[in-house]
Design a protein around this motif. Structure first.
Motif, PDB file in Angstrom:
ATOM      1  N   ALA A 169      17.904  -0.744   0.837  1.00 39.55           N
ATOM      2  CA  ALA A 169      17.665  -0.388   2.234  1.00 39.55           C
ATOM      3  C   ALA A 169      16.206  -0.605   2.606  1.00 39.55           C
ATOM      4  O   ALA A 169      15.887  -1.145   3.676  1.00 39.55           O
ATOM      5  N   LEU A 170      15.304  -0.210   1.717  1.00 44.26           N
ATOM      6  CA  LEU A 170      13.879  -0.376   1.994  1.00 44.26           C
ATOM      7  C   LEU A 170      13.513  -1.855   2.069  1.00 44.26           C
ATOM      8  O   LEU A 170      12.721  -2.261   2.929  1.00 44.26           O
ATOM      9  N   ASP A 171      14.097  -2.668   1.198  1.00 45.41           N
ATOM     10  CA  ASP A 171      13.857  -4.113   1.265  1.00 45.41           C
ATOM     11  C   ASP A 171      14.311  -4.666   2.612  1.00 45.41           C
ATOM     12  O   ASP A 171      13.627  -5.494   3.230  1.00 45.41           O
ATOM     13  N   GLY A 172      15.478  -4.220   3.059  1.00 46.07           N
ATOM     14  CA  GLY A 172      15.982  -4.673   4.353  1.00 46.07           C
ATOM     15  C   GLY A 172      15.092  -4.225   5.498  1.00 46.07           C
ATOM     16  O   GLY A 172      14.845  -4.986   6.443  1.00 46.07           O
ATOM     17  N   ILE A 173      14.608  -3.003   5.418  1.00 49.90           N
ATOM     18  CA  ILE A 173      13.724  -2.481   6.470  1.00 49.90           C
ATOM     19  C   ILE A 173      12.436  -3.289   6.531  1.00 49.90           C
ATOM     20  O   ILE A 173      11.979  -3.684   7.617  1.00 49.90           O
ATOM     21  N   PHE A 174      11.834  -3.554   5.378  1.00 49.26           N
ATOM     22  CA  PHE A 174      10.604  -4.348   5.364  1.00 49.26           C
ATOM     23  C   PHE A 174      10.852  -5.757   5.902  1.00 49.26           C
ATOM     24  O   PHE A 174      10.001  -6.333   6.580  1.00 49.26           O
ATOM     25  N   SER A 175      12.009  -6.314   5.580  1.00 49.51           N
ATOM     26  CA  SER A 175      12.355  -7.636   6.088  1.00 49.51           C
ATOM     27  C   SER A 175      12.397  -7.643   7.613  1.00 49.51           C
ATOM     28  O   SER A 175      11.863  -8.550   8.269  1.00 49.51           O
ATOM     29  N   TYR A 176      12.994  -6.606   8.189  1.00 53.48           N
ATOM     30  CA  TYR A 176      13.100  -6.522   9.648  1.00 53.48           C
ATOM     31  C   TYR A 176      11.743  -6.218  10.289  1.00 53.48           C
ATOM     32  O   TYR A 176      11.428  -6.742  11.353  1.00 53.48           O
ATOM     33  N   ILE A 177      10.956  -5.366   9.661  1.00 48.07           N
ATOM     34  CA  ILE A 177       9.625  -5.082  10.204  1.00 48.07           C
ATOM     35  C   ILE A 177       8.792  -6.362  10.235  1.00 48.07           C
ATOM     36  O   ILE A 177       8.093  -6.649  11.213  1.00 48.07           O
ATOM     37  N   GLY A 178       8.873  -7.140   9.153  1.00 49.17           N
ATOM     38  CA  GLY A 178       8.143  -8.395   9.107  1.00 49.17           C
ATOM     39  C   GLY A 178       8.567  -9.345  10.212  1.00 49.17           C
ATOM     40  O   GLY A 178       7.727 -10.005  10.834  1.00 49.17           O
ATOM     41  N   SER A 179       9.872  -9.417  10.473  1.00 48.17           N
ATOM     42  CA  SER A 179      10.372 -10.279  11.546  1.00 48.17           C
ATOM     43  C   SER A 179       9.896  -9.802  12.908  1.00 48.17           C
ATOM     44  O   SER A 179       9.510 -10.615  13.767  1.00 48.17           O
ATOM     45  N   GLU A 180       9.915  -8.486  13.105  1.00 46.44           N
ATOM     46  CA  GLU A 180       9.452  -7.938  14.373  1.00 46.44           C
ATOM     47  C   GLU A 180       7.956  -8.191  14.563  1.00 46.44           C
ATOM     48  O   GLU A 180       7.506  -8.533  15.662  1.00 46.44           O
ATOM     49  N   GLU A 181       7.179  -8.022  13.502  1.00 48.11           N
ATOM     50  CA  GLU A 181       5.738  -8.287  13.588  1.00 48.11           C
ATOM     51  C   GLU A 181       5.488  -9.742  13.967  1.00 48.11           C
ATOM     52  O   GLU A 181       4.651 -10.040  14.837  1.00 48.11           O
ATOM     53  N   SER A 219       0.803  -1.219   0.000  1.00 48.97           N
ATOM     54  CA  SER A 219       0.000   0.000   0.000  1.00 48.97           C
ATOM     55  C   SER A 219       0.836   1.270   0.000  1.00 48.97           C
ATOM     56  O   SER A 219       0.438   2.279  -0.589  1.00 48.97           O
ATOM     57  N   ALA A 220       1.975   1.243   0.677  1.00 51.06           N
ATOM     58  CA  ALA A 220       2.743   2.477   0.861  1.00 51.06           C
ATOM     59  C   ALA A 220       4.203   2.337   0.454  1.00 51.06           C
ATOM     60  O   ALA A 220       4.998   3.243   0.718  1.00 51.06           O
ATOM     61  N   GLY A 221       4.557   1.229  -0.210  1.00 52.24           N
ATOM     62  CA  GLY A 221       5.958   1.006  -0.569  1.00 52.24           C
ATOM     63  C   GLY A 221       6.544   2.100  -1.441  1.00 52.24           C
ATOM     64  O   GLY A 221       7.647   2.592  -1.188  1.00 52.24           O
ATOM     65  N   ASP A 222       5.809   2.498  -2.464  1.00 53.19           N
ATOM     66  CA  ASP A 222       6.311   3.545  -3.372  1.00 53.19           C
ATOM     67  C   ASP A 222       6.461   4.882  -2.654  1.00 53.19           C
ATOM     68  O   ASP A 222       7.436   5.615  -2.874  1.00 53.19           O
ATOM     69  N   THR A 223       5.496   5.196  -1.796  1.00 51.08           N
ATOM     70  CA  THR A 223       5.569   6.446  -1.035  1.00 51.08           C
ATOM     71  C   THR A 223       6.769   6.450  -0.109  1.00 51.08           C
ATOM     72  O   THR A 223       7.513   7.440  -0.026  1.00 51.08           O
ATOM     73  N   LEU A 224       6.981   5.341   0.569  1.00 51.82           N
ATOM     74  CA  LEU A 224       8.110   5.242   1.492  1.00 51.82           C
ATOM     75  C   LEU A 224       9.438   5.304   0.738  1.00 51.82           C
ATOM     76  O   LEU A 224      10.402   5.895   1.229  1.00 51.82           O
ATOM     77  N   LEU A 225       9.476   4.709  -0.448  1.00 46.11           N
ATOM     78  CA  LEU A 225      10.702   4.756  -1.251  1.00 46.11           C
ATOM     79  C   LEU A 225      11.059   6.199  -1.587  1.00 46.11           C
ATOM     80  O   LEU A 225      12.219   6.609  -1.470  1.00 46.11           O
ATOM     81  N   GLY A 226      10.054   6.975  -1.983  1.00 49.64           N
ATOM     82  CA  GLY A 226      10.292   8.372  -2.317  1.00 49.64           C
ATOM     83  C   GLY A 226      10.737   9.202  -1.129  1.00 49.64           C
ATOM     84  O   GLY A 226      11.568  10.106  -1.263  1.00 49.64           O
ATOM     85  N   LYS A 227      10.197   8.898   0.040  1.00 52.71           N
ATOM     86  CA  LYS A 227      10.557   9.664   1.236  1.00 52.71           C
ATOM     87  C   LYS A 227      11.878   9.211   1.840  1.00 52.71           C
ATOM     88  O   LYS A 227      12.548   9.984   2.534  1.00 52.71           O
ATOM     89  N   LEU A 228      12.249   7.960   1.580  1.00 58.52           N
ATOM     90  CA  LEU A 228      13.520   7.455   2.115  1.00 58.52           C
ATOM     91  C   LEU A 228      14.707   7.953   1.296  1.00 58.52           C
ATOM     92  O   LEU A 228      15.803   8.140   1.841  1.00 58.52           O
ATOM     93  N   ARG A 229      14.499   8.184   0.019  1.00 56.34           N
ATOM     94  CA  ARG A 229      15.606   8.568  -0.867  1.00 56.34           C
ATOM     95  C   ARG A 229      16.366   9.814  -0.378  1.00 56.34           C
ATOM     96  O   ARG A 229      17.620   9.804  -0.360  1.00 56.34           O
ATOM     97  N   PRO A 230      15.690  10.898   0.011  1.00 57.40           N
ATOM     98  CA  PRO A 230      16.454  12.060   0.487  1.00 57.40           C
ATOM     99  C   PRO A 230      17.296  11.751   1.722  1.00 57.40           C
ATOM    100  O   PRO A 230      18.402  12.306   1.877  1.00 57.40           O
TER     101      PRO A 230
END
Length: 235
Positions: free
Chosen positions: A203-215, A149-160
């Motif tokens: 980096a975003l792939d890694g973050i999602f991987s860790y969020i999934g593990s934490e969930e 739902s928000a992957g593209d938005t997060l990618l754009g905000k993470l880039r800066p």
């Protein structure tokens, strides 16, 4: 002219219909409440999983030390163990022309992760969790929903955040200098923009991987790790 009995009868019928409508509305509201509670519980769960994941990834060498999420230079990743990859990144130990850059881009990802809590919190808060029961059934359902739902938005905000970290750690200037001095680096098409884009994606792939593990970990012991509403929702 209406008799008193007829007027009372019609008044009673009108009152009865009104009471039924109000009663039905109350019933519907009561039925909606559990879904609302589940959605709120999932939002809280995702927020906590996100915070925990980003805290872990912000620690020194977190990205680099985890081979599953370690970030690679785009040219090295694309050519695998070939000659060009060995020259640029070092076939062993990262001792090639860009060996030192590899660690720096992982450091930059960690710095960006440490700054990313607000953008993840914002995206989580804006989710429309219309399928709360379905999401609850999956061990990392919330994370997958956030990603889709928000992957593209997060990618754009993470880039800066990544660009800033790469700039401050001297990665961009180092790549530019190497491109000017080395024909191999120039031919590889290793530009600052390409590196920034690739580091952000990885980096975003890694973050999602860790969020999934934490969930998933939170779900295993919801009463211990979450408590209150979250514990009740996930039991």
């Amino acid at each position: 002219m209406m008799t008193n009995d007829l007027m009372n009868t019609q008044s009673t019928k009108r009152f009865g219909r009104r009471a039924f409508v109000l009663g039905a509305g109350g019933a519907f509201a009561a039925l909606a409440l559990p879904g609302t509670a589940k959605a709120q519980g999932l939002t809280d769960l995702l927020a906590r999983a996100s915070d925990s994941a980003l805290d872990k990834l912000a620690k020194p060498d977190a990205f680099y030390d985890d081979e599953d999420i370690r970030i690679k230079l785009p040219i090295v990743g694309s050519v695998g163990g070939g000659l060009l990859g060995g020259i640029l990144g070092g076939s062993r130990g990262g001792l090639g022309l860009l060996g030192g850059v590899t660690r720096k881009i992982n450091d930059a990802a960690g710095v960006a992760a440490g700054e990313a809590k607000p953008i993840f919190r914002e995206s989580i808060g804006q989710l429309s969790l219309t399928d709360a029961p379905g999401i609850i059934r999956e061990s990392d359902g919330g994370t997958q929903y956030l990603k889709s739902s928000a992957g593209d938005t997060l990618l754009g905000k993470l880039r800066p955040l990544v660009d800033t970290a790469l700039g401050e750690l001297g990665v961009y200037s180092e790549i530019d200098k190497l491109s000017e001095r080395s024909r191999v680096v120039a031919q590889a098409g290793l530009t600052s923009d390409r590196v920034g884009s690739s580091v952000t994606d990885q980096a975003l792939d890694g973050i999602f991987s860790y969020i999934g593990s934490e969930e998933t970990n939170f779900r295993k012991s919801p009463l211990k790790n979450l408590g209150g509403l979250l514990g009740d929702v996930l039991r």
